[in-house]
Motif scaffolding. Sequence first.
Motif, PDB file in Angstrom:
ATOM      1  N   LEU A 280       9.654  21.165   3.007  1.00  0.00           N
ATOM      2  CA  LEU A 280       8.368  20.445   3.330  1.00  0.00           C
ATOM      3  C   LEU A 280       7.616  19.779   1.822  1.00  0.00           C
ATOM      4  O   LEU A 280       7.413  18.038   1.959  1.00  0.00           O
ATOM      5  N   LYS A 281       7.625  20.183   1.312  1.00  0.00           N
ATOM      6  CA  LYS A 281       7.579  19.729  -0.460  1.00  0.00           C
ATOM      7  C   LYS A 281       8.935  18.602  -0.655  1.00  0.00           C
ATOM      8  O   LYS A 281       8.438  17.402  -1.529  1.00  0.00           O
ATOM      9  N   GLU A 282       9.713  19.045  -0.725  1.00  0.00           N
ATOM     10  CA  GLU A 282      10.345  17.776  -0.522  1.00  0.00           C
ATOM     11  C   GLU A 282      10.848  16.382  -0.077  1.00  0.00           C
ATOM     12  O   GLU A 282      11.288  15.435  -0.406  1.00  0.00           O
ATOM     13  N   LYS A 283      10.119  16.398   1.243  1.00  0.00           N
ATOM     14  CA  LYS A 283       9.672  15.774   2.013  1.00  0.00           C
ATOM     15  C   LYS A 283       8.480  14.771   1.620  1.00  0.00           C
ATOM     16  O   LYS A 283       8.663  13.409   1.769  1.00  0.00           O
ATOM     17  N   ILE A 284       7.305  15.680   1.027  1.00  0.00           N
ATOM     18  CA  ILE A 284       5.927  14.753   0.740  1.00  0.00           C
ATOM     19  C   ILE A 284       6.619  13.938  -0.340  1.00  0.00           C
ATOM     20  O   ILE A 284       5.856  12.491  -0.971  1.00  0.00           O
ATOM     21  N   GLU A 285       7.665  14.597  -1.685  1.00  0.00           N
ATOM     22  CA  GLU A 285       7.890  14.041  -2.476  1.00  0.00           C
ATOM     23  C   GLU A 285       8.916  13.104  -2.679  1.00  0.00           C
ATOM     24  O   GLU A 285       8.459  11.700  -2.635  1.00  0.00           O
ATOM     25  N   ALA A 286       9.547  13.007  -1.727  1.00  0.00           N
ATOM     26  CA  ALA A 286      10.663  11.828  -0.825  1.00  0.00           C
ATOM     27  C   ALA A 286       9.751  10.638  -1.320  1.00  0.00           C
ATOM     28  O   ALA A 286      10.259   9.566  -1.489  1.00  0.00           O
ATOM     29  N   LYS A 287       8.506  10.957   0.365  1.00  0.00           N
ATOM     30  CA  LYS A 287       7.466   9.751   0.692  1.00  0.00           C
ATOM     31  C   LYS A 287       6.918   8.634  -0.916  1.00  0.00           C
ATOM     32  O   LYS A 287       7.210   8.143  -0.499  1.00  0.00           O
ATOM     33  N   THR A 288       6.340  10.200  -1.525  1.00  0.00           N
ATOM     34  CA  THR A 288       5.046   9.403  -2.668  1.00  0.00           C
ATOM     35  C   THR A 288       6.471   8.837  -3.789  1.00  0.00           C
ATOM     36  O   THR A 288       5.832   7.835  -4.201  1.00  0.00           O
ATOM     37  N   GLN A 289       7.808   9.311  -3.705  1.00  0.00           N
ATOM     38  CA  GLN A 289       8.416   8.159  -5.098  1.00  0.00           C
ATOM     39  C   GLN A 289       9.333   7.638  -4.632  1.00  0.00           C
ATOM     40  O   GLN A 289      10.056   7.374  -6.216  1.00  0.00           O
ATOM     41  N   SER A 290       8.799   7.249  -3.817  1.00  0.00           N
ATOM     42  CA  SER A 290      10.391   6.129  -3.353  1.00  0.00           C
ATOM     43  C   SER A 290      10.126   4.258  -4.124  1.00  0.00           C
ATOM     44  O   SER A 290       8.595   4.374  -4.391  1.00  0.00           O
ATOM     45  N   LEU A 291      10.921   3.242  -3.996  1.00  0.00           N
ATOM     46  CA  LEU A 291      10.609   2.238  -4.109  1.00  0.00           C
ATOM     47  C   LEU A 291       8.967   2.165  -4.116  1.00  0.00           C
ATOM     48  O   LEU A 291       8.283   1.386  -4.294  1.00  0.00           O
ATOM     49  N   LYS A 292       9.761   1.518  -2.704  1.00  0.00           N
ATOM     50  CA  LYS A 292       8.225   0.816  -2.059  1.00  0.00           C
ATOM     51  C   LYS A 292       7.067   0.775  -2.058  1.00  0.00           C
ATOM     52  O   LYS A 292       5.827   0.662  -2.306  1.00  0.00           O
ATOM     53  N   GLN A 293       6.790   2.403  -1.934  1.00  0.00           N
ATOM     54  CA  GLN A 293       5.458   3.033  -2.114  1.00  0.00           C
ATOM     55  C   GLN A 293       4.769   3.219  -3.415  1.00  0.00           C
ATOM     56  O   GLN A 293       3.738   3.170  -3.821  1.00  0.00           O
ATOM     57  N   LYS A 294       5.629   2.839  -5.045  1.00  0.00           N
ATOM     58  CA  LYS A 294       4.618   2.170  -5.800  1.00  0.00           C
ATOM     59  C   LYS A 294       4.101   0.697  -6.170  1.00  0.00           C
ATOM     60  O   LYS A 294       4.097   1.042  -7.427  1.00  0.00           O
ATOM     61  N   LEU A 295       4.406   0.562  -5.012  1.00  0.00           N
ATOM     62  CA  LEU A 295       4.167  -0.997  -4.454  1.00  0.00           C
ATOM     63  C   LEU A 295       2.370  -0.970  -4.422  1.00  0.00           C
ATOM     64  O   LEU A 295       2.630  -2.526  -3.730  1.00  0.00           O
ATOM     65  N   LEU A 296       2.988   0.191  -3.452  1.00  0.00           N
ATOM     66  CA  LEU A 296       1.169  -0.277  -2.921  1.00  0.00           C
ATOM     67  C   LEU A 296      -0.292  -0.507  -3.126  1.00  0.00           C
ATOM     68  O   LEU A 296       0.114   0.484  -4.634  1.00  0.00           O
ATOM     69  N   SER A 297      -1.212  -0.398  -2.906  1.00  0.00           N
ATOM     70  CA  SER A 297      -2.896  -0.849  -3.688  1.00  0.00           C
ATOM     71  C   SER A 297      -3.519   0.090  -3.451  1.00  0.00           C
ATOM     72  O   SER A 297      -2.732   1.601  -2.382  1.00  0.00           O
ATOM     73  N   GLN A 298      -4.891   0.677  -3.509  1.00  0.00           N
ATOM     74  CA  GLN A 298      -5.563   2.084  -3.897  1.00  0.00           C
ATOM     75  C   GLN A 298      -5.348   2.489  -1.826  1.00  0.00           C
ATOM     76  O   GLN A 298      -4.943   3.042  -1.729  1.00  0.00           O
ATOM     77  N   GLU A 299      -6.271   0.999  -1.068  1.00  0.00           N
ATOM     78  CA  GLU A 299      -6.522   1.162  -0.131  1.00  0.00           C
ATOM     79  C   GLU A 299      -4.673   1.774   0.690  1.00  0.00           C
ATOM     80  O   GLU A 299      -4.918   2.525   1.544  1.00  0.00           O
ATOM     81  N   GLY A 300      -3.947   0.881   0.007  1.00  0.00           N
ATOM     82  CA  GLY A 300      -1.997   1.498   1.110  1.00  0.00           C
ATOM     83  C   GLY A 300      -1.804   2.258   1.067  1.00  0.00           C
ATOM     84  O   GLY A 300      -1.560   3.840   1.665  1.00  0.00           O
ATOM     85  N   ARG A 301      -2.205   3.471  -0.531  1.00  0.00           N
ATOM     86  CA  ARG A 301      -1.892   4.602  -0.162  1.00  0.00           C
ATOM     87  C   ARG A 301      -2.674   5.689  -0.182  1.00  0.00           C
ATOM     88  O   ARG A 301      -2.577   6.714   0.709  1.00  0.00           O
ATOM     89  N   GLU A 302      -4.247   5.694   0.131  1.00  0.00           N
ATOM     90  CA  GLU A 302      -5.346   5.932   1.488  1.00  0.00           C
ATOM     91  C   GLU A 302      -4.343   6.323   2.785  1.00  0.00           C
ATOM     92  O   GLU A 302      -4.961   7.518   3.424  1.00  0.00           O
ATOM     93  N   THR A 303      -4.154   4.820   3.108  1.00  0.00           N
ATOM     94  CA  THR A 303      -3.331   4.914   4.855  1.00  0.00           C
ATOM     95  C   THR A 303      -2.511   5.950   4.422  1.00  0.00           C
ATOM     96  O   THR A 303      -2.116   6.710   6.142  1.00  0.00           O
ATOM     97  N   LEU A 304      -1.430   5.480   3.944  1.00  0.00           N
ATOM     98  CA  LEU A 304       0.176   6.390   3.354  1.00  0.00           C
ATOM     99  C   LEU A 304      -0.207   8.200   3.459  1.00  0.00           C
ATOM    100  O   LEU A 304       0.175   9.034   4.466  1.00  0.00           O
TER     101      LEU A 304
END
Length: 572
Positions: A280-304
Motif C-alpha cells: 500500500l505504501k509503495e502504491k502511494i509513493e509511486a503516485k506521489t513521486q511520478s513525474l507528472k504529479q510534480k507538475l501539479l499546483s497546490q489545488e491539484g495536489r489537494e484533489t489528487l
Amino acid sequence: MFSVAQKLKLYRASLCHWNRDQFQGKHREIQQLKIKLEEIYENPQIEENCQNEQFILNRLKDLWNREESYWKQRSRIQWLIEGDRNTRFFHVSTIQRRHRNSIVKLQKVDDEEIKRIVFDLGGLKSPGSDGFPGLFYQRSSDVVENDICIAVQSFFASRLKPMMDALISVDQTAFIPHRSIQDNIVIAHEALSCLISKAHQDGFLKGIQLARRTPALTNSLFADDILLFGRVTRAEAMATMDIISKYSTASGQQVNVHKSSIFFSKRTPGRSKTPALNFLKEKIEAKTQSLKQKLLSQEGRETLIKVVLCAIPMYTMSILKLPKNFCSQLNSLVANFWWGKLDQERKMHWISWKSTSKLKSKGGMGFKDFELLNLACLAKQSWRLINHPNSLWARVIKGLYFPNSSFWNASASKKNKSWIWQSLLASRDVLKEGFRHNIGDGSDTLAWFDPWIPLIPKFRVNHLAHCSTNINKVANLIDHTSLKWKMDLIDNLFEEEVAQAIKLIPIAPMGSSDTYVWHFDSSGNYSVKSRYRFLVEKQRVSNPQIPSHQWAEPNPQQLAMPLFTMGDSLTQ
C-alpha cells in the motif's frame, strides 16, 4: 449499426476540417500577441495603447482557455478543475495515457436505460474506436439518440439482470446487489485458517511455543501472505504441504515459490503485520513521486490526495484493521506530498496533520486520517454482517465465532481467531454508537436491553428498576388494535424523559417487522462518510485554529490555500 458507424465517420471528417479552419496556429498567435503586448508596455500609456492592451489580454485569455480545454480533453483527467492552469500537467498526462483506450462490454436494455448509461459516461473518458468521447453523445443526444438506441437494441441479447440472483451461484460475490467482492476474501481467509487449526487439533501440526507457558503457534495470516510455524520433522512438513495443496486446489491460488522463504532456526525473527501491508505504501509513493504529479499546483495536489491517494488502501481497510503505526506512516506520506516534498528533499510542515485532517467546516483541509477511515470502513463490513446474515460469508463467520449468540455478544477471547475476526471486533464498538432498532411491531426488540429509542443517549434504557416485570418486548408496549402506544403503562414503567421519547416514536402499519437502522444517516443505512465525520468530531482537539469561514463562498480556492498555510498567526 453499420449506418450509425458510417454517419459517425462522415461527421468526424467534417469536424477535422472545421478544427483545422478554426484553431490551427493558435500557439503561433499566442506568441505574436505576447510580442505585441510587450511593445505596448514599452510605449507611453495613451488611450489607444490601453484599448489595444485590453483587446490583446482578452484574446490571450480566450486562447489560453481553448488550449487548456484541448489538453484536458486529450489527457482524460477528470479530477482537476477547469481554470487551474495545469496545461503542462495535462500535456504529460496525455503522453502517458495515449495507449490506454479500451472497449467496454454492453448488454441489451430498453431505450431509457440506454440513454441513462450514455449520460453516465465520463464526458472526457477514453473514446471508443470511432474517436468520439461520451461528451459528444451527451451534447448531441437530440440528433443521435434514435440511431444509437436502434443500433444497441439490434445488436445485444435480451436482458438477464432480473434473473441474476437465480442464475448465479452464491459463491459469486462480485457485481451482484447486496454482495461484495470482499465476502469471498473473508471466506478464503477463514478456510485456510480452519485447515491449519484442524491439523493442529488432530496432532498433525505441533507448532512452536515461544515460552513454556505460551500456547502453540502454528500460523499468522496476513492480507496476501502467511507465516507457518512447525517443528523440523518430516511428518509436519508433509502436513503443511497437504494443507497448502488442499487450499490451492479449492481456491485456484498457487504458492509463488520465488517469493517464499523457509528458515531453520530457533531465533527466526517474527513477522509483524506491517511488512505484509507495505504494498500500500509503495502504491502511494509511486503516485506521489511520478513525474507528472510534480507538475501539479497546490489545488491539484489537494484533489489528487482526496480522489486518488485516499482510495488506494480502501479495499484492504474494508476487511483488515491496519496497525496504528502503519496508518501513521500513510498519513506522513500524504502530508509530505501536500507540503511539496520531492524525493529526499525535506519540506517544512507549517500546520500539523491533526489540523489538516480536520473537516473543512472546522478549519482543516478535509484530508482523511487513515486510522479513523479504517475503523469507519470496517464498521461497514460489520453492518453487512448484521443486515445480511444469510449471505455465505456471514454464515461462515457466525459458524466459526458465535454459533449460539449474536454478533453483539460474541466473545472476544475465542482461541484461533483470525486477523479478519479481530478487525470486525475492533469495529463493533464503533458501530454500537449509531446502531439502533427501528420499531415495526416490536416483537424482535427487547424493551430493556436493545437500543431502540432515538431521542435518548445510546438509544437504550439506563434505568432498569422495572425490568423484572413481565414486560419484555417492545410489542408489549403497543396496542396493536388501535396502533397506539399504551400511554399509562409507559408512564408507570419509565422515567418521564424516556417516556416522552417513546411516545414520539411513530407506530408502523400492522404487519411491519423491526429493522436495523444507522441513526446518523437520514436513509437509515450505514455510510462510511457519516461514521468518519462522527469519528473526526470525536477526536477533534479544541486548540485555536484557522476560522472555518475561510472556506465559505465566495472566498476563492486560490486565496483560501495561502490563508490555511499561514497557520495560527491568523487567530492571534
